[in-house]
Design a protein around this motif. Structure first.
Motif, PDB file in Angstrom:
ATOM      1  N   ASN A  28       6.426 -17.904  52.332  1.00 55.99           N
ATOM      2  CA  ASN A  28       5.681 -17.756  53.883  1.00 55.99           C
ATOM      3  C   ASN A  28       5.875 -16.247  54.472  1.00 55.99           C
ATOM      4  O   ASN A  28       5.923 -15.793  55.174  1.00 55.99           O
ATOM      5  N   ILE A  29       7.887 -16.306  54.249  1.00 57.99           N
ATOM      6  CA  ILE A  29       8.725 -14.704  54.957  1.00 57.99           C
ATOM      7  C   ILE A  29       8.260 -13.588  54.057  1.00 57.99           C
ATOM      8  O   ILE A  29       7.380 -12.524  54.774  1.00 57.99           O
ATOM      9  N   GLY A  30       7.137 -13.759  52.442  1.00 63.77           N
ATOM     10  CA  GLY A  30       6.677 -12.183  52.136  1.00 63.77           C
ATOM     11  C   GLY A  30       5.656 -12.068  53.094  1.00 63.77           C
ATOM     12  O   GLY A  30       5.245 -11.360  53.260  1.00 63.77           O
ATOM     13  N   LYS A  31       4.262 -13.205  53.233  1.00 64.15           N
ATOM     14  CA  LYS A  31       3.412 -13.003  53.894  1.00 64.15           C
ATOM     15  C   LYS A  31       3.616 -12.430  55.016  1.00 64.15           C
ATOM     16  O   LYS A  31       2.843 -11.309  55.108  1.00 64.15           O
ATOM     17  N   GLY A  32       4.699 -12.461  55.497  1.00 64.87           N
ATOM     18  CA  GLY A  32       5.035 -11.719  56.828  1.00 64.87           C
ATOM     19  C   GLY A  32       4.767 -10.746  56.855  1.00 64.87           C
ATOM     20  O   GLY A  32       5.181  -9.500  57.608  1.00 64.87           O
ATOM     21  N   GLN A  33       6.540  -9.839  56.119  1.00 65.26           N
ATOM     22  CA  GLN A  33       7.028  -8.988  55.352  1.00 65.26           C
ATOM     23  C   GLN A  33       5.468  -8.539  55.480  1.00 65.26           C
ATOM     24  O   GLN A  33       5.133  -6.805  55.675  1.00 65.26           O
ATOM     25  N   LYS A  34       4.532  -8.646  54.836  1.00 65.20           N
ATOM     26  CA  LYS A  34       3.451  -8.205  54.049  1.00 65.20           C
ATOM     27  C   LYS A  34       2.136  -7.329  54.746  1.00 65.20           C
ATOM     28  O   LYS A  34       1.561  -6.271  55.399  1.00 65.20           O
ATOM     29  N   LYS A  35       2.324  -8.525  56.502  1.00 62.47           N
ATOM     30  CA  LYS A  35       2.141  -8.694  57.284  1.00 62.47           C
ATOM     31  C   LYS A  35       2.523  -7.309  58.943  1.00 62.47           C
ATOM     32  O   LYS A  35       1.477  -6.483  58.929  1.00 62.47           O
ATOM     33  N   THR A  36       3.653  -7.201  58.023  1.00 58.98           N
ATOM     34  CA  THR A  36       4.404  -6.222  59.206  1.00 58.98           C
ATOM     35  C   THR A  36       3.990  -5.050  58.692  1.00 58.98           C
ATOM     36  O   THR A  36       4.300  -3.677  59.413  1.00 58.98           O
ATOM     37  N   GLU A  37       4.822  -4.575  57.261  1.00 62.30           N
ATOM     38  CA  GLU A  37       3.905  -3.617  56.827  1.00 62.30           C
ATOM     39  C   GLU A  37       2.756  -3.092  57.335  1.00 62.30           C
ATOM     40  O   GLU A  37       2.677  -1.821  57.443  1.00 62.30           O
ATOM     41  N   ALA A  38       1.866  -3.541  57.402  1.00 59.46           N
ATOM     42  CA  ALA A  38       0.501  -3.435  57.204  1.00 59.46           C
ATOM     43  C   ALA A  38       0.320  -3.057  59.143  1.00 59.46           C
ATOM     44  O   ALA A  38      -0.828  -1.665  59.121  1.00 59.46           O
ATOM     45  N   VAL A  39       0.588  -3.318  59.639  1.00 64.01           N
ATOM     46  CA  VAL A  39       0.789  -3.237  60.990  1.00 64.01           C
ATOM     47  C   VAL A  39       1.853  -1.207  61.623  1.00 64.01           C
ATOM     48  O   VAL A  39       1.062  -1.202  62.093  1.00 64.01           O
ATOM     49  N   VAL A  40       2.736  -1.584  60.261  1.00 64.28           N
ATOM     50  CA  VAL A  40       4.131  -0.066  61.042  1.00 64.28           C
ATOM     51  C   VAL A  40       2.879   1.545  59.936  1.00 64.28           C
ATOM     52  O   VAL A  40       1.961   2.273  60.719  1.00 64.28           O
ATOM     53  N   GLN A  41       1.847   0.778  59.339  1.00 65.61           N
ATOM     54  CA  GLN A  41       0.972   1.500  58.337  1.00 65.61           C
ATOM     55  C   GLN A  41      -0.604   1.681  59.392  1.00 65.61           C
ATOM     56  O   GLN A  41      -0.561   2.963  59.247  1.00 65.61           O
ATOM     57  N   ARG A  42      -0.034   0.890  60.339  1.00 68.17           N
ATOM     58  CA  ARG A  42      -2.108   1.438  61.174  1.00 68.17           C
ATOM     59  C   ARG A  42      -0.902   1.913  62.735  1.00 68.17           C
ATOM     60  O   ARG A  42      -1.841   2.220  63.502  1.00 68.17           O
ATOM     61  N   ILE A  43       0.439   2.190  62.730  1.00 66.06           N
ATOM     62  CA  ILE A  43       0.909   3.304  64.090  1.00 66.06           C
ATOM     63  C   ILE A  43       0.437   4.413  64.189  1.00 66.06           C
ATOM     64  O   ILE A  43       0.945   4.623  62.907  1.00 66.06           O
ATOM     65  N   LYS A  44      -0.043   4.842  65.023  1.00 63.69           N
ATOM     66  CA  LYS A  44      -0.159   6.577  65.093  1.00 63.69           C
ATOM     67  C   LYS A  44       0.896   7.125  65.738  1.00 63.69           C
ATOM     68  O   LYS A  44       1.269   6.820  66.541  1.00 63.69           O
ATOM     69  N   VAL A  45       0.804   8.205  64.864  1.00 61.89           N
ATOM     70  CA  VAL A  45       2.308   9.067  65.698  1.00 61.89           C
ATOM     71  C   VAL A  45       1.355  10.254  66.436  1.00 61.89           C
ATOM     72  O   VAL A  45       0.683  10.991  66.332  1.00 61.89           O
ATOM     73  N   ASP A  46       1.631  10.359  67.650  1.00 64.71           N
ATOM     74  CA  ASP A  46       1.238  11.400  68.847  1.00 64.71           C
ATOM     75  C   ASP A  46       1.680  13.044  68.602  1.00 64.71           C
ATOM     76  O   ASP A  46       3.104  12.880  68.277  1.00 64.71           O
TER      77      ASP A  46
END
Length: 357
Positions: A28-46
């Motif tokens: 489950n921790i591994g799955k959570g890390q993948k989800k977090t990385e996916a969220v980080v990749q979707r962040i846009k820089v102003d």
């Protein structure tokens, strides 16, 4: 023996039952890390962007100077001693035209001398008529003429010291006495305290000390742009080089330069600091971007909401712009803010767009 083996089997089963939930947690921790990385990749820089355009670039040197009055004078009678001020119609801040009467001193001595001069003038005119008719010896006429010429100069000098006129157009910037008071000539040699001080505010001047690398680009008559502190509006201010001293100072090894600045509205005042922009080079048709767009020889250009890093070769630069020799093209949108720690191909959100002139 059989009992011991059964006990071992039971312990192993218990350990297995305890271990399996732990393994699920790691998964489950591994799955959570993948989800977090996916969220980080979707962040846009102003970021803010500008357009790469072709323009003429000027290399310049800024020289700091101070605006000062083109000229000023302390106006006062030349006669020694004290004299009463009979007429003083001006006050500090008044603008006076050249030739305007700004003060009248006590004229008792002037009136007395004027009567004597009138008598001598009549005698001179009679003598001249007789001399031209050969009825008066030349030596006698020249004697009368010499007296007349000497007294005429004396009268002119007395008049200048009795009726004071503005020698040039300017502003009254100092006043030592008031009307009706006595004015005393300073007894100290070189003292400059006058009755009135007149300061010319149009034009103004800037005297500069220029180094040997810059003076070669400064020519008499050339126009220079000024950046003036305390300027209330954004209207460009220009000056003209009045003279360039061809001999360097023996102390500072710099060359004197004077800039004349027209000031018809008298909005500029002596004491204002000014930057003088001296053009030292010019290059036409340069592909250029703001200096803030270049980070470690890279420029980020905008492509489909991604900031793509491009290696660039830079050329000449000015205070705000830099030439791009290769790496990007005309019309590319370049990131000018938010690019200091930006990774290549990062997703960006354009929050500002500037158009550098």
């Amino acid at each position: 023996m059989r009992k011991k083996m059964l006990a071992v089997v039971r312990v192993c089963c218990a350990v297995g039952l305890v271990s399996f939930p732990g393994c699920d947690s790691l998964k489950n921790i591994g799955k959570g890390q993948k989800k977090t990385e996916a969220v980080v990749q979707r962040i846009k820089v102003d970021v803010a962007v500008d357009t790469a355009v072709r323009r003429t670039l000027f290399q310049e040197r800024k020289l700091l100077g101070t605006l000062s009055a083109y000229r000023e004078t302390d106006l006062a009678p030349l006669s020694m001693g004290s004299v009463r001020v009979r007429y003083l119609p001006v006050k500090i801040g008044d603008y006076v035209e050249q030739g305007k009467i700004v003060a009248k001193m006590d004229d008792a001595q002037f009136v007395q001398t004027e009567a004597q001069f009138a008598s001598l003038k009549s005698q001179y005119e009679r003598s001249k008529t007789l001399y031209e008719a050969n009825a008066l010896p030349k030596a006698q006429f020249e004697g009368v003429e010499a007296q007349y010429t000497s007294m005429k100069r004396q009268m002119e000098n007395m008049e200048e010291n009795t009726v004071l006129k503005a020698p040039f157009s300017g502003v009254i910037t100092a006043k030592s006495v008031e009307e009706g008071e006595l004015y005393s000539t300073p007894m100290t040699p070189g003292a400059s305290k006058g009755l009135l001080r007149i300061t010319q505010l149009n034009p103004l001047k800037i005297d500069l000390d220029v180094d040997d690398q810059t003076v070669r680009y400064v020519k008499k008559g050339m126009q220079v742009l000024l950046t003036v502190d305390n300027r209330a509006d954004s209207v460009p201010v220009y000056g003209k080089v009045d003279w360039v001293n061809p001999v360097a100072s023996s102390m500072s090894r710099t060359f004197g330069v004077r800039i004349i600045v027209q000031n018809p509205q008298r909005k500029l005042l002596p004491g204002y600091f000014a930057e003088v922009h001296v053009i030292m080079g010019k290059k036409d048709n340069c592909l250029s971007v703001p200096r803030s767009a270049v980070v470690d020889d890279r420029v980020f250009i905008l492509k489909n909401s991604l900031a793509v890093a491009k290696k660039v070769e830079v050329g000449i630069s000015t205070e705000n712009l830099v030439e791009i020799v290769s790496g990007i093209g005309k019309g590319d949108l370049v990131v000018v803010r938010g690019n200091k720690a930006l990774p290549d191909s990062a997703m960006v959100n354009v929050v500002g767009r500037q158009e550098t002139p």
